[in-house]
Scaffold this active site. Sequence first.
Site, PDB file in Angstrom:
ATOM      1  N   ASP A 277      73.792 -14.385 118.249  1.00 18.30           N
ATOM      2  CA  ASP A 277      75.115 -14.654 118.805  1.00 18.30           C
ATOM      3  C   ASP A 277      75.253 -13.821 120.066  1.00 18.30           C
ATOM      4  O   ASP A 277      74.291 -13.165 120.490  1.00 18.30           O
ATOM      5  CB  ASP A 277      76.229 -14.380 117.797  1.00 18.30           C
ATOM      6  CG  ASP A 277      77.369 -15.379 117.924  1.00 18.30           C
ATOM      7  OD1 ASP A 277      78.194 -15.209 118.841  1.00 18.30           O
ATOM      8  OD2 ASP A 277      77.429 -16.335 117.132  1.00 18.30           O
TER       9      ASP A 277
ATOM     10  N   HIS B  20      78.672 -18.563 122.944  1.00 20.90           N
ATOM     11  CA  HIS B  20      78.153 -17.476 122.108  1.00 20.90           C
ATOM     12  C   HIS B  20      76.759 -17.059 122.572  1.00 20.90           C
ATOM     13  O   HIS B  20      75.882 -16.768 121.756  1.00 20.90           O
ATOM     14  CB  HIS B  20      78.129 -17.896 120.642  1.00 20.90           C
ATOM     15  CG  HIS B  20      79.481 -18.127 120.046  1.00 20.90           C
ATOM     16  ND1 HIS B  20      80.282 -17.106 119.583  1.00 20.90           N
ATOM     17  CD2 HIS B  20      80.192 -19.271 119.851  1.00 20.90           C
ATOM     18  CE1 HIS B  20      81.418 -17.609 119.118  1.00 20.90           C
ATOM     19  NE2 HIS B  20      81.394 -18.910 119.280  1.00 20.90           N
TER      20      HIS B  20
ATOM     21  N   GLU C 259      82.978 -23.796 120.341  1.00 19.01           N
ATOM     22  CA  GLU C 259      83.839 -22.832 121.034  1.00 19.01           C
ATOM     23  C   GLU C 259      83.431 -22.563 122.484  1.00 19.01           C
ATOM     24  O   GLU C 259      83.382 -21.424 122.935  1.00 19.01           O
ATOM     25  CB  GLU C 259      83.905 -21.526 120.239  1.00 19.01           C
ATOM     26  CG  GLU C 259      84.544 -21.710 118.879  1.00 19.01           C
ATOM     27  CD  GLU C 259      84.727 -20.419 118.110  1.00 19.01           C
ATOM     28  OE1 GLU C 259      85.758 -20.272 117.447  1.00 19.01           O
ATOM     29  OE2 GLU C 259      83.827 -19.548 118.180  1.00 19.01           O
TER      30      GLU C 259
END
EC number: 3.2.1.52
Length: 600
Positions: A222, A275, A346
């Site tokens: 991540d 990410h 996201e």
Amino acid sequence: MRISQICTVLSTVTSAVAVGVNPLPAPREISWGSSGPKSIAGELQLRTDSDSADGIVADAWNRAWETIVALRWVPAATEAPISSFEPFPTPTAGASKKSKRASNSLQYVNVQVKDIEADLQHGVDESYTLDVEEDSDTITINAETVWGALHAFTTLQQLVISDGHGGLIIEEPVNIKDSPLYPYRGIMLDTGRNFVSLPKIFEQLEGMSLSKLNVLHWHIDDAQSWPIWVDVYPEMVKDAYSPHEIYSRNDVRNIVNYARARGIRVIPEIDMPSHSSSGWKQVDPEMVTCTDSWWSNDDWPLHTAVEPNPGQLDIIYNKTYEVVGNVYKELSDIFPDHWFHVGGDEIQPNCFNFSTHVTKWFAEDPSRTYHDLAQYWVDHAVPIFQNYSQERRLVMWEDIALSADNAHDVPKNIVMQSWNNGLEYISNLTARGYDVIVSSSDFLYLDCGHGGFVTNDPRYNVMANPDANTPNFNYGGNGGSWCAPYKTWQRIYDYDFTLNLTETQAKHIIGATAPLWGEQVDDINVSSMFWPRAAALAELVWSGNRDANGNKRTTEMTQRILNFREYLVANGVQAQALVPKYCLQHPHACDLYRNQAAIQ
């Protein structure tokens, strides 16, 4: 036609006498005899002429038998009718038992596998039958593949118990016909936020094997860290937390092999293009953007990430695709599964304001939108991913197709993992023809309800309830956990994720995964965060949450999962306690309602 509930379990349970064992997940069909216990001879010997070339069946049986002998398991929580309570006493009838003649001792486990070559890939047949007959000295297992035989062994482990005198028994003759409702049954482990050691990963695989979960979705990296070695860019592990928190190639092989020996697929995820900071920036700082920005909770309209630390791949920078392609190919070569998860969740538009490549791209055509930018990623990255092999199948988070800035056209052959808005998004995706992995955060996120991890948070600095009539942050609110409350095993087990889907839509549900995001998880608590709650999902997707009459069987599941928690602990899986031990020893005395049909 509309599917009103999660596929009604086809489970049939018949028994002429009470038995103490209560295997989890509950088999689809199980029928008990009544002639009395079947004792186990000194050693159950495996007899089979149908094993894989690498001895999967023999090795699995050796592990199962060693466990049976070592544990000499005594069921810790057995099923029984709810007791009588004051002020409504019920007379207890005198119990009597007829004598039972001794039957042949069990000496052999005979295993027949039809297809010993079937690879451990999505959709492989995992069915099996297991028969213990009254006058036979042999336990007979038939399976279509070795992977079904492995499931038979984990069921058998729960059937063989101590006789109380140093020996082993199966309580009654039994016939089982079993297979999963869904081919994809998993948990997600996040090692990007905090490193998880190999022994602890192996521990999760043991729990998965015992509960018949068959997919470890490994969210490897991540923004916070890059913990996996890649030969093509060894500098990427400069963003591991330490030299001791790196997965080597040999580590990956060991994890994959350990999982495969237990019938578990390992599907890697490299989250892209969001990410993405750690690792990538070591190769070329220009291929990432906004990594040095403040993530900006202070001024949320300008935020560059949903949590610290920010960073995304630069979608317009050409070298991004060269580097991504090289890393993806190397990792694909060491993970044998045909499936690969490439993220897609996201994406934060504000992050791209820090990219000269993206801002220039927008300036060249003022009609362009962030939808077009997401589509640019799909058009340029997905062919790289899909062209790895003819068998390659990609998985992406639903955001790429459903978020506020989603791509216009995401190929329908990409599997969508749905995590937002529960039934609504499941219905949307399946109606559009996508195959779906259910991971709804409202039901299946295992990290929820533990408060927030961001520090310097003044919201906690409140000494009195500001509004007693309205739930707020510290008083009846989420306490910093965006997906609060905590998801109990009952919340997970009761999830009817095919509710109101058409028959066609329901066929697009390939299974479910319970994610455990790792911001507050490491070796110390990873097992207790997964287990035994993941076992509730395991039964949900193996045999369902309803009986043959369509009634919710959550109440019936209670003693089964309480016993299974003890079984996990006995097998070295550090599962969290669910109840006071009193509840194990007094079936249904801890139910909220005396009415045993309270859950519909």
